[in-house]
Design a protein around this motif. Sequence first.
Motif, PDB file in Angstrom:
ATOM      1  N   LEU A 290       0.773  -1.286   0.156  1.00  0.00           N
ATOM      2  CA  LEU A 290      -0.036  -0.062  -0.069  1.00  0.00           C
ATOM      3  C   LEU A 290       0.835   1.109   0.004  1.00  0.00           C
ATOM      4  CD1 LEU A 290      -2.787   1.613   0.283  1.00  0.00           C
ATOM      5  CD2 LEU A 290      -2.639   1.110   2.760  1.00  0.00           C
ATOM      6  N   ARG A 291       1.851   1.295   0.664  1.00  0.00           N
ATOM      7  CA  ARG A 291       2.735   2.198   0.920  1.00  0.00           C
ATOM      8  C   ARG A 291       3.564   2.470  -0.535  1.00  0.00           C
ATOM      9  NH1 ARG A 291       5.734   5.366   4.370  1.00  0.00           N
ATOM     10  NH2 ARG A 291       7.732   5.958   3.527  1.00  0.00           N
ATOM     11  N   GLN A 292       3.869   1.502  -1.402  1.00  0.00           N
ATOM     12  CA  GLN A 292       4.089   1.770  -2.607  1.00  0.00           C
ATOM     13  C   GLN A 292       3.294   2.441  -3.492  1.00  0.00           C
ATOM     14  OE1 GLN A 292       6.625  -1.728  -4.155  1.00  0.00           O
ATOM     15  NE2 GLN A 292       6.310  -0.981  -6.374  1.00  0.00           N
ATOM     16  N   LEU A 293       1.882   1.815  -3.556  1.00  0.00           N
ATOM     17  CA  LEU A 293       1.023   2.759  -4.287  1.00  0.00           C
ATOM     18  C   LEU A 293       0.819   4.044  -3.960  1.00  0.00           C
ATOM     19  CD1 LEU A 293      -1.034   2.457  -6.657  1.00  0.00           C
ATOM     20  CD2 LEU A 293      -2.522   1.698  -4.933  1.00  0.00           C
ATOM     21  N   VAL A 307      -3.372  12.021  -0.544  1.00  0.00           N
ATOM     22  CA  VAL A 307      -3.875  10.896  -1.170  1.00  0.00           C
ATOM     23  C   VAL A 307      -4.644  10.015   0.119  1.00  0.00           C
ATOM     24  CG1 VAL A 307      -3.178   8.368  -1.587  1.00  0.00           C
ATOM     25  CG2 VAL A 307      -1.789  10.434  -2.482  1.00  0.00           C
ATOM     26  N   LEU A 308      -5.771   9.806  -0.032  1.00  0.00           N
ATOM     27  CA  LEU A 308      -6.628   9.231   0.946  1.00  0.00           C
ATOM     28  C   LEU A 308      -6.785   7.773   0.735  1.00  0.00           C
ATOM     29  CD1 LEU A 308      -7.590  12.150   0.091  1.00  0.00           C
ATOM     30  CD2 LEU A 308      -9.933  11.478   1.019  1.00  0.00           C
ATOM     31  N   VAL A 309      -7.302   6.973   1.642  1.00  0.00           N
ATOM     32  CA  VAL A 309      -7.278   5.504   1.633  1.00  0.00           C
ATOM     33  C   VAL A 309      -8.471   5.071   2.264  1.00  0.00           C
ATOM     34  CG1 VAL A 309      -6.277   3.311   2.430  1.00  0.00           C
ATOM     35  CG2 VAL A 309      -4.730   4.990   1.749  1.00  0.00           C
ATOM     36  N   LYS A 310      -9.411   4.402   1.486  1.00  0.00           N
ATOM     37  CA  LYS A 310     -10.778   4.066   1.874  1.00  0.00           C
ATOM     38  C   LYS A 310     -10.676   2.844   2.355  1.00  0.00           C
ATOM     39  CE  LYS A 310     -15.608   4.279   0.547  1.00  0.00           C
ATOM     40  NZ  LYS A 310     -16.633   4.473  -0.392  1.00  0.00           N
ATOM     41  N   ILE A 311     -11.296   2.537   3.610  1.00  0.00           N
ATOM     42  CA  ILE A 311     -11.642   1.053   4.021  1.00  0.00           C
ATOM     43  C   ILE A 311     -13.013   0.812   4.539  1.00  0.00           C
ATOM     44  CG2 ILE A 311      -9.040   0.751   4.727  1.00  0.00           C
ATOM     45  CD1 ILE A 311      -9.670   1.305   7.390  1.00  0.00           C
ATOM     46  N   ALA A 312     -13.317  -0.225   4.693  1.00  0.00           N
ATOM     47  CA  ALA A 312     -14.735  -0.621   5.260  1.00  0.00           C
ATOM     48  C   ALA A 312     -14.527  -0.680   6.925  1.00  0.00           C
ATOM     49  CB  ALA A 312     -15.391  -1.718   4.616  1.00  0.00           C
ATOM     50  N   HIS A 315     -14.007  -5.391  12.294  1.00  0.00           N
ATOM     51  CA  HIS A 315     -13.552  -5.459  13.682  1.00  0.00           C
ATOM     52  C   HIS A 315     -12.283  -5.019  14.041  1.00  0.00           C
ATOM     53  CE1 HIS A 315     -11.751  -9.300  12.594  1.00  0.00           C
ATOM     54  NE2 HIS A 315     -11.090  -9.014  13.475  1.00  0.00           N
ATOM     55  N   ASN A 316     -11.330  -5.123  13.322  1.00  0.00           N
ATOM     56  CA  ASN A 316      -9.990  -4.675  13.399  1.00  0.00           C
ATOM     57  C   ASN A 316      -9.427  -3.294  12.849  1.00  0.00           C
ATOM     58  OD1 ASN A 316      -9.962  -5.863  10.817  1.00  0.00           O
ATOM     59  ND2 ASN A 316      -7.981  -6.798  11.126  1.00  0.00           N
ATOM     60  N   THR A 317     -10.524  -2.458  12.556  1.00  0.00           N
ATOM     61  CA  THR A 317     -10.420  -1.397  11.873  1.00  0.00           C
ATOM     62  C   THR A 317      -9.234  -0.282  12.269  1.00  0.00           C
ATOM     63  OG1 THR A 317     -12.488  -1.393  10.867  1.00  0.00           O
ATOM     64  CG2 THR A 317     -11.488   0.617  10.575  1.00  0.00           C
ATOM     65  N   ALA A 318      -9.269  -0.169  13.726  1.00  0.00           N
ATOM     66  CA  ALA A 318      -8.064   0.423  14.430  1.00  0.00           C
ATOM     67  C   ALA A 318      -6.708   0.322  13.956  1.00  0.00           C
ATOM     68  CB  ALA A 318      -8.473   0.497  15.898  1.00  0.00           C
ATOM     69  N   ALA A 319      -6.541  -1.194  14.030  1.00  0.00           N
ATOM     70  CA  ALA A 319      -5.234  -1.626  13.582  1.00  0.00           C
ATOM     71  C   ALA A 319      -4.849  -1.464  12.190  1.00  0.00           C
ATOM     72  CB  ALA A 319      -5.227  -3.197  14.016  1.00  0.00           C
ATOM     73  N   GLY A 323      -2.000   1.130  10.569  1.00  0.00           N
ATOM     74  CA  GLY A 323      -0.776   0.859   9.377  1.00  0.00           C
ATOM     75  C   GLY A 323      -0.863   1.659   8.347  1.00  0.00           C
ATOM     76  N   ILE A 324      -2.245   2.159   7.956  1.00  0.00           N
ATOM     77  CA  ILE A 324      -2.328   3.009   6.855  1.00  0.00           C
ATOM     78  C   ILE A 324      -1.735   4.408   7.178  1.00  0.00           C
ATOM     79  CG2 ILE A 324      -3.972   4.502   5.540  1.00  0.00           C
ATOM     80  CD1 ILE A 324      -6.007   2.068   5.887  1.00  0.00           C
ATOM     81  N   VAL A 325      -1.810   4.806   8.451  1.00  0.00           N
ATOM     82  CA  VAL A 325      -0.988   6.191   8.655  1.00  0.00           C
ATOM     83  C   VAL A 325       0.539   5.932   8.235  1.00  0.00           C
ATOM     84  CG1 VAL A 325      -0.378   7.646  10.690  1.00  0.00           C
ATOM     85  CG2 VAL A 325      -2.585   6.999  10.450  1.00  0.00           C
ATOM     86  N   ARG A 326       1.187   4.891   8.804  1.00  0.00           N
ATOM     87  CA  ARG A 326       2.329   4.601   8.689  1.00  0.00           C
ATOM     88  C   ARG A 326       2.705   4.293   7.119  1.00  0.00           C
ATOM     89  NH1 ARG A 326       0.993   3.821  13.778  1.00  0.00           N
ATOM     90  NH2 ARG A 326       2.561   4.130  15.341  1.00  0.00           N
ATOM     91  N   ALA A 327       2.065   3.966   6.271  1.00  0.00           N
ATOM     92  CA  ALA A 327       1.952   3.795   5.032  1.00  0.00           C
ATOM     93  C   ALA A 327       2.339   5.002   4.206  1.00  0.00           C
ATOM     94  CB  ALA A 327       0.935   2.947   4.326  1.00  0.00           C
TER      95      ALA A 327
END
Length: 501
Positions: A290-293, A307-312, A315-319, A323-327
């Motif tokens: 994801l970081r590469q993209l 660049v925004l990242v959209k997820i659904a 249950h483990n959305t916080a984790a 990771g997305i922040v660090r990407a």
Amino acid sequence: MSLNLSTPAFEIIRNEGKCILCQVCVKQCANNVHSYDAEDETISSDDSKCVNCHRCVSLCPTRALIIKKYPLEFRENANWTGAAIKEIYKQAQTGGILLSSMGNPKPFPIYWDKMLINASQVTNPSIDPLREPMETKVMIGRKPDKLEFDAKGELVTRMPPQIELSVPIMFSAMSYGSISRNAHESLARSATELGICYNTGEGGLNKDFYKYGKNTIVQVASGRFGVHKEYLNVGAAIEIKIGQGAKPGIGGHLPGRKVGADVSATRMIPIGSDAISPAPHHDIYSIEDLRQLIFSLKEVTDYKKPVLVKIAAVHNTAAIASGIVRAGADAIVVDGFRGGTGAAPTRVRDNVGIPIELALAAIDQRLREEGVRNQVSLIIAGSIRNSADIVKAVALGADAVYIGSAAVIAMGCHMCHSCSTGKCNWGIATQEPELVKRLNPDIMHRRLVNLISAWSHEIKEMLGGMGINAIDSLRGNRLMLRGVDLNEKELEILGIKYAGE
């Protein structure tokens, strides 16, 4: 002839004393429910074709039509409900999966309605938004850890790219093809006039709408439909769609019947071909991928677009968000299980995902605990119905919200849950020319502007009542919320106190 156990969902009742045989219902129904017999001079209706879109009822000049639920009753059974039995009848007859449109209709808790907003009284007086300035502007994007100024007081810190919104509201992703050209134009024009953004969805952007680029978020989804350098650079920001609230873990499908010449050119696929988006991005199998993209997209846009990242919401959305922040994402979009859709497997729509309120609170809290909350903006979606929902979302930690269902309702949608058929009687979820022209962008863009303007006024009123003069001051301030009819675990996750505390 095989036995058909399915019965109509709705019954059409025609008042023969009021009916003047004008045939408006016959001409207006895209589902061919009504038919006129010239010989007998009568109009009849086929209940089995009715989706309860209200088009005929709304346009009948004498109010001669009423649509009700079909009065068939099954033997009372709390487990085997009539709806469950009908679904089995349908699948036994067709052998196919059940498809549904719009959001999850099940009676799960609506947490927005179980939270109340605090108000100021004496020691912290309220603010009158009619007489004092109220700031609803928000900036979406990564924020620096600190700001540095030169001797003249000029900012020297290089700011990451930002989106400026006049209010913390944007129009959700609805792809070109799933909605009509006129609906797309209505969203683009209203976003431009309001000073907010709308999202292209995963269908690319027709070149006729490039002029709205400064108020456009362009989406990159797993199918990569319509994605090219010019497309990426024309928008104000880029959104990588990983998941969708209505169908977490599921790809997308635009039927070939919706792919005419215009949609074909925009999506860069053959006319009449199905547009199928894979469930995963086939180049993303880890946070590193994801970081590469993310940085590939930043590179192609010269690091000028957030660049925004959209997820659904799962249950483990916080984790996942951590990771997305660090990407390297500049903003995270989280879509709850009540989010709308043009079409989704019914079982997935109604049983997968979690409420956006719980996901939002969990993500905001985790990012704060990890000391990275300022590195990313947080945008949420999934059945934001009114201005109070927005205020509560900001208090739980959101920077802004996406609205989709509310926007199409403002354009005339009557929630008939039949988007996937392409027979939208209101000209929204269709590509059929005779239906598309029913939606007038000049009228509908004004209705959207009216809606957001009204919500903006209400947001200011609620902020003033709390003694707050800027929406940014409310973000993550959970002391301004109290819960009712919530258990201790729900209060703990939401991070709010019970009413009376």
